[in-house]
Design a protein around this motif. Structure first.
Motif, short mmCIF file in Angstrom:
data_model
loop_
_atom_site.label_atom_id
_atom_site.label_comp_id
_atom_site.label_asym_id
_atom_site.label_seq_id
_atom_site.Cartn_x
_atom_site.Cartn_y
_atom_site.Cartn_z
N GLY A 1 39.26 -43.42 -26.53
CA GLY A 1 38.33 -42.82 -27.48
C GLY A 1 39.02 -42.16 -28.65
N GLN A 2 38.23 -41.69 -29.59
CA GLN A 2 38.77 -41.01 -30.76
C GLN A 2 38.92 -39.53 -30.48
OE1 GLN A 2 36.05 -41.91 -33.95
NE2 GLN A 2 37.00 -43.88 -34.37
N TRP A 3 39.88 -38.91 -31.15
CA TRP A 3 40.02 -37.46 -31.06
C TRP A 3 40.46 -36.91 -32.40
CZ3 TRP A 3 43.32 -40.57 -27.95
CH2 TRP A 3 44.63 -40.67 -28.39
N ARG A 4 40.25 -35.61 -32.57
CA ARG A 4 40.62 -34.92 -33.80
C ARG A 4 41.44 -33.68 -33.46
NH1 ARG A 4 34.73 -34.62 -36.88
NH2 ARG A 4 34.47 -36.85 -37.26
N ALA A 5 42.25 -33.27 -34.41
CA ALA A 5 43.02 -32.03 -34.24
C ALA A 5 42.06 -30.85 -34.33
CB ALA A 5 44.10 -31.93 -35.31
N GLY A 6 42.25 -29.88 -33.43
CA GLY A 6 41.39 -28.70 -33.43
C GLY A 6 41.98 -27.58 -34.27
N TRP A 7 41.10 -26.77 -34.85
CA TRP A 7 41.49 -25.62 -35.66
C TRP A 7 40.74 -24.40 -35.17
CZ3 TRP A 7 44.88 -26.28 -39.95
CH2 TRP A 7 45.20 -27.61 -40.25
N ILE A 8 41.35 -23.23 -35.30
CA ILE A 8 40.71 -21.98 -34.89
C ILE A 8 40.68 -21.04 -36.09
CG2 ILE A 8 40.80 -20.01 -33.33
CD1 ILE A 8 42.33 -21.70 -31.36
N LEU A 9 39.48 -20.56 -36.45
CA LEU A 9 39.34 -19.62 -37.54
C LEU A 9 39.73 -18.21 -37.07
CD1 LEU A 9 35.92 -20.76 -39.10
CD2 LEU A 9 38.23 -21.48 -39.71
N THR A 10 39.87 -17.29 -38.03
CA THR A 10 40.28 -15.93 -37.68
C THR A 10 39.25 -15.22 -36.81
OG1 THR A 10 39.34 -15.15 -39.78
CG2 THR A 10 41.69 -15.67 -39.75
N ASP A 11 37.98 -15.66 -36.84
CA ASP A 11 36.96 -15.03 -36.02
C ASP A 11 36.84 -15.68 -34.65
OD1 ASP A 11 35.78 -17.44 -36.59
OD2 ASP A 11 33.97 -16.60 -37.51
N GLY A 12 37.76 -16.63 -34.33
CA GLY A 12 37.75 -17.28 -33.03
C GLY A 12 36.96 -18.56 -32.96
N THR A 13 36.28 -18.95 -34.05
CA THR A 13 35.51 -20.18 -34.06
C THR A 13 36.44 -21.39 -33.98
OG1 THR A 13 33.79 -19.15 -35.41
CG2 THR A 13 33.81 -21.55 -35.31
N ILE A 14 36.11 -22.34 -33.11
CA ILE A 14 36.90 -23.55 -32.93
C ILE A 14 36.17 -24.72 -33.58
CG2 ILE A 14 37.93 -25.15 -31.27
CD1 ILE A 14 38.14 -22.84 -29.33
N GLY A 15 36.92 -25.54 -34.32
CA GLY A 15 36.30 -26.71 -34.95
C GLY A 15 37.35 -27.69 -35.41
N THR A 16 36.95 -28.65 -36.23
CA THR A 16 37.87 -29.65 -36.76
C THR A 16 37.78 -29.66 -38.28
OG1 THR A 16 36.19 -31.39 -36.64
CG2 THR A 16 37.62 -31.09 -34.71
#
Length: 226
Positions: free
Chosen positions: A100-115
């Motif tokens: 399957g496909q995957w993306r690199a994850g990122w974390i904002l300073t408020d703890g939010t996780i996304g791509t």
């Protein structure tokens, strides 16, 4: 005007009620000394057993240590189901992607996780980065081998050597775009995923220089053949 006799009758009725209330009060049962003593003893007994009653209530309505340990062992702490964007496992480090496909994850300073998205459709003010990030500055920053102080303090010689760059070196060379900063605006980390784009730009520049040298070499060879 009301009849005075009416007031007299009403007052008589009121007085009669007062007399009956007084008689009732006087006829109330007065506790004997023995009854009073027994009541005091019961109250003191309740106070004496209060701690035991509380302990019994806690024991009745609480889990013992073995039950708590068992529930902690079975509980899926931090597990986020795939339907909500998670992996369905408590240990994402060991959750290897094989399809399957995957993306690199990122974390904002408020703890939010996304791509992060890279499509032109979500970008604006697109400009050549060479105007803001000097390629020569990228060539000045060295990669280093190091160990983390906390790891060394905890594990002594078993602390694992790491490889990377120093955030302060990037910042001092005008490459702060590749750094993260703390609350005091001091560099405390490196955005290696974005820095990899800079590495690609360095490779492109090197290829351009090689092509230029190859072209000049070809021209010199042609001159020598004439």
């Amino acid at each position: 005007m009301s009849d005075p006799k009416t007031y007299t009758d009403d007052f008589a009725k009121f007085a009669d009620r007062i007399d009956r209330i007084e008689a009732s009060i006087r006829n109330l049962r007065v506790p004997t000394d023995g009854q009073f003593t027994q009541t005091v003893k019961k109250i003191l007994a309740l106070f004496d057993s209060l701690d035991q009653q509380v302990a019994d209530s806690i024991s009745k309505n609480s889990y013992d240590k073995a039950t708590i340990d068992s529930k902690l062992q079975d509980w899926n702490w931090g597990t986020l189901t795939p339907g909500r964007g998670g992996t369905g496992t408590t240990n994402g480090y060991n959750n290897l992607f094989t399809k399957g496909q995957w993306r690199a994850g990122w974390i904002l300073t408020d703890g939010t996780i996304g791509t992060a998205q890279s499509s032109r459709k979500v970008k604006t003010d697109i400009t050549d980065a060479d105007q803001f990030i000097p390629i020569e500055a990228l060539r000045k920053v060295k990669w280093q081998i190091f160990r983390y102080i906390a790891d060394l303090n905890a594990n002594n010689d078993s602390a694992m050597p790491r490889i990377g760059m120093i955030a302060e070196d990037l910042d001092s060379n005008g490459l702060g775009m590749f750094c993260t900063y703390d609350a005091n605006d001091e560099p405390d980390g490196i955005d290696y995923q974005t820095l990899s784009v800079a590495a690609l730009r360095l490779a492109q520049d090197a290829e351009t220089r090689i092509d230029d040298l190859a072209q000049r070499l070809t021209q010199l060879e042609k001159r020598n053949q004439q």
